[in-house]
Design a protein around this motif. Structure first.
Motif, PDB file in Angstrom:
ATOM      1  N   LEU A 110      23.565 -81.922  16.597  1.00 57.88           N
ATOM      2  CA  LEU A 110      23.132 -82.139  17.973  1.00 57.88           C
ATOM      3  C   LEU A 110      22.678 -80.854  18.660  1.00 57.88           C
ATOM      4  N   ALA A 111      23.478 -79.789  18.588  1.00 56.34           N
ATOM      5  CA  ALA A 111      23.156 -78.552  19.310  1.00 56.34           C
ATOM      6  C   ALA A 111      21.825 -77.946  18.867  1.00 56.34           C
ATOM      7  N   PRO A 112      21.563 -77.753  17.563  1.00 53.40           N
ATOM      8  CA  PRO A 112      20.265 -77.199  17.181  1.00 53.40           C
ATOM      9  C   PRO A 112      19.091 -78.122  17.469  1.00 53.40           C
ATOM     10  N   SER A 113      19.326 -79.441  17.413  1.00 56.59           N
ATOM     11  CA  SER A 113      18.256 -80.381  17.761  1.00 56.59           C
ATOM     12  C   SER A 113      17.919 -80.275  19.242  1.00 56.59           C
ATOM     13  N   LEU A 114      18.941 -80.141  20.077  1.00 58.47           N
ATOM     14  CA  LEU A 114      18.716 -79.929  21.506  1.00 58.47           C
ATOM     15  C   LEU A 114      17.970 -78.623  21.748  1.00 58.47           C
ATOM     16  N   ALA A 115      18.313 -77.580  21.007  1.00 64.90           N
ATOM     17  CA  ALA A 115      17.638 -76.296  21.166  1.00 64.90           C
ATOM     18  C   ALA A 115      16.154 -76.421  20.844  1.00 64.90           C
ATOM     19  N   ALA A 116      15.834 -77.176  19.791  1.00 63.21           N
ATOM     20  CA  ALA A 116      14.426 -77.393  19.431  1.00 63.21           C
ATOM     21  C   ALA A 116      13.710 -78.195  20.499  1.00 63.21           C
ATOM     22  N   ALA A 117      14.387 -79.216  21.041  1.00 64.49           N
ATOM     23  CA  ALA A 117      13.782 -80.048  22.080  1.00 64.49           C
ATOM     24  C   ALA A 117      13.491 -79.232  23.332  1.00 64.49           C
ATOM     25  N   ARG A 118      14.459 -78.439  23.758  1.00 64.08           N
ATOM     26  CA  ARG A 118      14.291 -77.639  24.975  1.00 64.08           C
ATOM     27  C   ARG A 118      13.222 -76.563  24.812  1.00 64.08           C
ATOM     28  N   SER A 119      12.941 -76.186  23.566  1.00 65.82           N
ATOM     29  CA  SER A 119      11.930 -75.163  23.308  1.00 65.82           C
ATOM     30  C   SER A 119      10.548 -75.744  23.086  1.00 65.82           C
ATOM     31  N   GLY A 120      10.423 -77.061  23.217  1.00 70.57           N
ATOM     32  CA  GLY A 120       9.115 -77.693  23.132  1.00 70.57           C
ATOM     33  C   GLY A 120       8.543 -77.794  21.741  1.00 70.57           C
ATOM     34  N   LYS A 121       9.415 -77.875  20.735  1.00 71.58           N
ATOM     35  CA  LYS A 121       8.938 -77.941  19.353  1.00 71.58           C
ATOM     36  C   LYS A 121       8.457 -79.347  18.984  1.00 71.58           C
ATOM     37  N   LYS A 122       7.731 -79.416  17.914  1.00 68.03           N
ATOM     38  CA  LYS A 122       7.487 -80.686  17.243  1.00 68.03           C
ATOM     39  C   LYS A 122       8.776 -80.983  16.485  1.00 68.03           C
ATOM     40  N   LEU A 123       9.512 -81.970  16.940  1.00 69.50           N
ATOM     41  CA  LEU A 123      10.850 -82.233  16.423  1.00 69.50           C
ATOM     42  C   LEU A 123      10.841 -83.481  15.559  1.00 69.50           C
ATOM     43  N   LEU A 124      11.065 -83.277  14.267  1.00 69.45           N
ATOM     44  CA  LEU A 124      11.102 -84.371  13.306  1.00 69.45           C
ATOM     45  C   LEU A 124      12.562 -84.784  13.153  1.00 69.45           C
ATOM     46  N   LEU A 125      12.925 -85.902  13.735  1.00 70.75           N
ATOM     47  CA  LEU A 125      14.325 -86.266  13.879  1.00 70.75           C
ATOM     48  C   LEU A 125      14.777 -87.203  12.763  1.00 70.75           C
ATOM     49  N   ALA A 126      15.508 -86.623  11.804  1.00 73.66           N
ATOM     50  CA  ALA A 126      16.129 -87.427  10.754  1.00 73.66           C
ATOM     51  C   ALA A 126      17.615 -87.605  11.016  1.00 73.66           C
ATOM     52  N   ASN A 127      18.128 -86.894  12.011  1.00 81.03           N
ATOM     53  CA  ASN A 127      19.537 -86.949  12.375  1.00 81.03           C
ATOM     54  C   ASN A 127      19.725 -87.968  13.495  1.00 81.03           C
ATOM     55  N   LYS A 128      20.011 -89.227  13.116  1.00 79.53           N
ATOM     56  CA  LYS A 128      20.107 -90.295  14.122  1.00 79.53           C
ATOM     57  C   LYS A 128      21.257 -90.042  15.088  1.00 79.53           C
ATOM     58  N   GLU A 129      22.270 -89.288  14.626  1.00 81.23           N
ATOM     59  CA  GLU A 129      23.421 -89.048  15.490  1.00 81.23           C
ATOM     60  C   GLU A 129      23.069 -88.224  16.720  1.00 81.23           C
ATOM     61  N   ALA A 130      22.004 -87.435  16.652  1.00 80.72           N
ATOM     62  CA  ALA A 130      21.597 -86.653  17.822  1.00 80.72           C
ATOM     63  C   ALA A 130      21.314 -87.576  19.003  1.00 80.72           C
ATOM     64  N   LEU A 131      20.697 -88.712  18.725  1.00 77.78           N
ATOM     65  CA  LEU A 131      20.424 -89.681  19.794  1.00 77.78           C
ATOM     66  C   LEU A 131      21.614 -90.579  20.067  1.00 77.78           C
ATOM     67  N   VAL A 132      22.357 -90.943  19.028  1.00 75.11           N
ATOM     68  CA  VAL A 132      23.528 -91.793  19.224  1.00 75.11           C
ATOM     69  C   VAL A 132      24.561 -91.067  20.078  1.00 75.11           C
ATOM     70  N   VAL A 133      24.739 -89.772  19.824  1.00 79.43           N
ATOM     71  CA  VAL A 133      25.696 -88.984  20.596  1.00 79.43           C
ATOM     72  C   VAL A 133      25.063 -88.491  21.895  1.00 79.43           C
ATOM     73  N   GLY A 134      23.847 -87.945  21.786  1.00 76.30           N
ATOM     74  CA  GLY A 134      23.210 -87.310  22.938  1.00 76.30           C
ATOM     75  C   GLY A 134      22.568 -88.267  23.909  1.00 76.30           C
ATOM     76  N   GLY A 135      22.028 -89.371  23.400  1.00 80.13           N
ATOM     77  CA  GLY A 135      21.467 -90.412  24.242  1.00 80.13           C
ATOM     78  C   GLY A 135      20.492 -89.921  25.281  1.00 80.13           C
ATOM     79  N   ALA A 136      20.752 -90.281  26.542  1.00 78.61           N
ATOM     80  CA  ALA A 136      19.847 -89.957  27.648  1.00 78.61           C
ATOM     81  C   ALA A 136      19.708 -88.454  27.843  1.00 78.61           C
ATOM     82  N   LEU A 137      20.785 -87.697  27.603  1.00 78.19           N
ATOM     83  CA  LEU A 137      20.704 -86.236  27.756  1.00 78.19           C
ATOM     84  C   LEU A 137      19.724 -85.638  26.748  1.00 78.19           C
ATOM     85  N   PHE A 138      19.738 -86.168  25.539  1.00 78.21           N
ATOM     86  CA  PHE A 138      18.813 -85.673  24.515  1.00 78.21           C
ATOM     87  C   PHE A 138      17.369 -86.000  24.890  1.00 78.21           C
TER      88      PHE A 138
END
Length: 394
Positions: A110-138
């Motif tokens: 979750l933490a590194p995926s959030l870091a990529a999102a906040r930095s405006g990267k092209k984020l290829l999300l294979a980690n479904k838990e980032a959204l399951v845990v992070g949800g609306a915040l992510f």
């Protein structure tokens, strides 16, 4: 695509990470590897460093990083070895990085995926838990950072490819999303024998080559429960418009039913290199290395409704989405604890659902406002789930 893209792969030694590197190796003129990250597999990470020459290699623990650094030095490789969660975030948000493959299994990603999102990267999300845990915040981090979020799970990639190009049209044109599931290795197994399932049996998926944790999730269909949650956040549709159907052949990866009654489906061989290549090349397409479908020999495509007795965990997706914000994080944490206990032979296969359900019933989370709040919920749920495991395994 005239410019070479710089890629960070979070979880390069896992099944998704290895498939990503296989695709990248087929297109060396288009991509270069900026950073590779792993947890414990020093030997495989060293081999990947030798082949792809990343600028950075990150191991989660300092001890494994020290082992890797010594061997990198011995070979004279020009790779800087780092360790720890902050290093994962740094290589995900570095200004030189164009795209991040987020393939770390579980809440740890979750933490590194959030870091990529906040930095405006092209984020290829294979980690479904980032959204399951992070949800609306992510999703808010994606919007705030101006990131491009592309799903890599085969089901969500299929939905993405089947939706209109304009996201503003999704809510008014789409009747429902249909996620397909293989049914795993126990789709037809006698229900009374599920208590005797071994970890090796649960990890022997009939169609896909995956890591052990996600293979167990496929056998219980908890992976599909997590994907229902992920789909709600990715595509902005309410839970009632997400359906799951079992499709044993794993050829149709998911479907979108429109308000006029038409259905658009994405088909392909069950090979994760297909959605990986799609995400990497988007909005273009490129060769993935996967075998094309041969319709002359394909045979029948069949569908069936999930059996609630065989797969009781599936309903927990809709139950957790109806709970307070943060409830989906509770479900994810409980499931990670339960699956780990099963793989360690401390829990029976048919007890995984009991741990998940009991943890959901026993913890009502406070509303999370930031990442520390989410991690606190995650830890609360893990402690409760572990206590449940300890009681059952005494």
């Amino acid at each position: 695509m005239n410019d070479t893209q710089s890629i960070t792969i979070l979880g390069s030694t896992g099944s998704i990470g290895k498939s990503t590197l296989d695709v990248l190796a087929r297109h060396p003129e288009r991509y270069r590897v900026f950073a590779l990250t792993a947890s414990t597999q020093v030997d495989l990470m060293l081999a990947q460093c030798r082949q792809f020459s990343p600028r950075y290699a990150v191991m989660v623990s300092p001890a494994h990083a020290a082992q890797l650094a010594e061997r990198v030095h011995q070979l004279g490789l020009k790779v800087t070895v780092l360790s720890g969660e902050q290093a994962l975030c740094d290589v995900s948000s570095d200004p030189e990085v164009d795209a991040v493959m987020a393939a770390i299994v579980g809440a740890a990603g979750l933490a590194p995926s959030l870091a990529a999102a906040r930095s405006g990267k092209k984020l290829l999300l294979a980690n479904k838990e980032a959204l399951v845990v992070g949800g609306a915040l992510f999703m808010q981090a994606v919007r705030d950072g101006g990131a491009t979020l592309l799903p890599i799970d085969s089901e969500h990639s299929a939905v993405f490819q089947s939706l209109p190009d304009d996201p503003a049209a999704w809510s008014r044109r789409v009747e429902k999303i249909v996620l397909t599931a293989s049914g795993g290795p126990f789709r037809t197994r006698d229900l009374q024998s599920l208590s005797q399932v071994t970890p090796d049996e649960a990890c022997a998926h009939p169609n896909w080559v995956m890591g052990r944790k996600i293979s167990v999730d496929s056998a219980t269909m908890m992976n599909k429960a997590l994907e229902v949650i992920e789909a709600c956040y990715l595509f902005g549709l309410p839970p009632a418009q997400i359906e799951v159907v079992i499709h044993p052949q794993s050829v149709i990866h998911s479907m979108v039913q429109y308000t006029d009654g038409s259905v658009v489906a994405q088909l392909g061989t069950p090979d994760m290199r297909v959605p990986i290549a799609y995400g990497l090349a988007w909005p273009e397409r490129m060769a993935s290395g996967a075998e094309p479908l041969d319709f002359g020999t394909l045979g029948a495509l069949t569908f069936e409704k999930p059996d609630g007795q065989r797969f009781p965990g599936l309903q927990l997706a809709w139950d957790s989405l109806q709970g307070p914000i943060g409830t989906t994080a509770v479900l994810n944490a409980a499931n990670e604890v339960a699956v780990a206990a099963f793989l360690d032979k401390r829990l029976r296969f048919d007890q995984i659902h009991a741990i998940n359900d009991a943890t959901l019933q026993g913890l009502v989370p406070s509303k999370p406002n930031d990442l520390p709040d989410l991690l606190a919920i995650d830890q609360q749920a893990r402690r409760l789930a572990q206590a449940q495991v300890d009681r059952l395994s005494c």
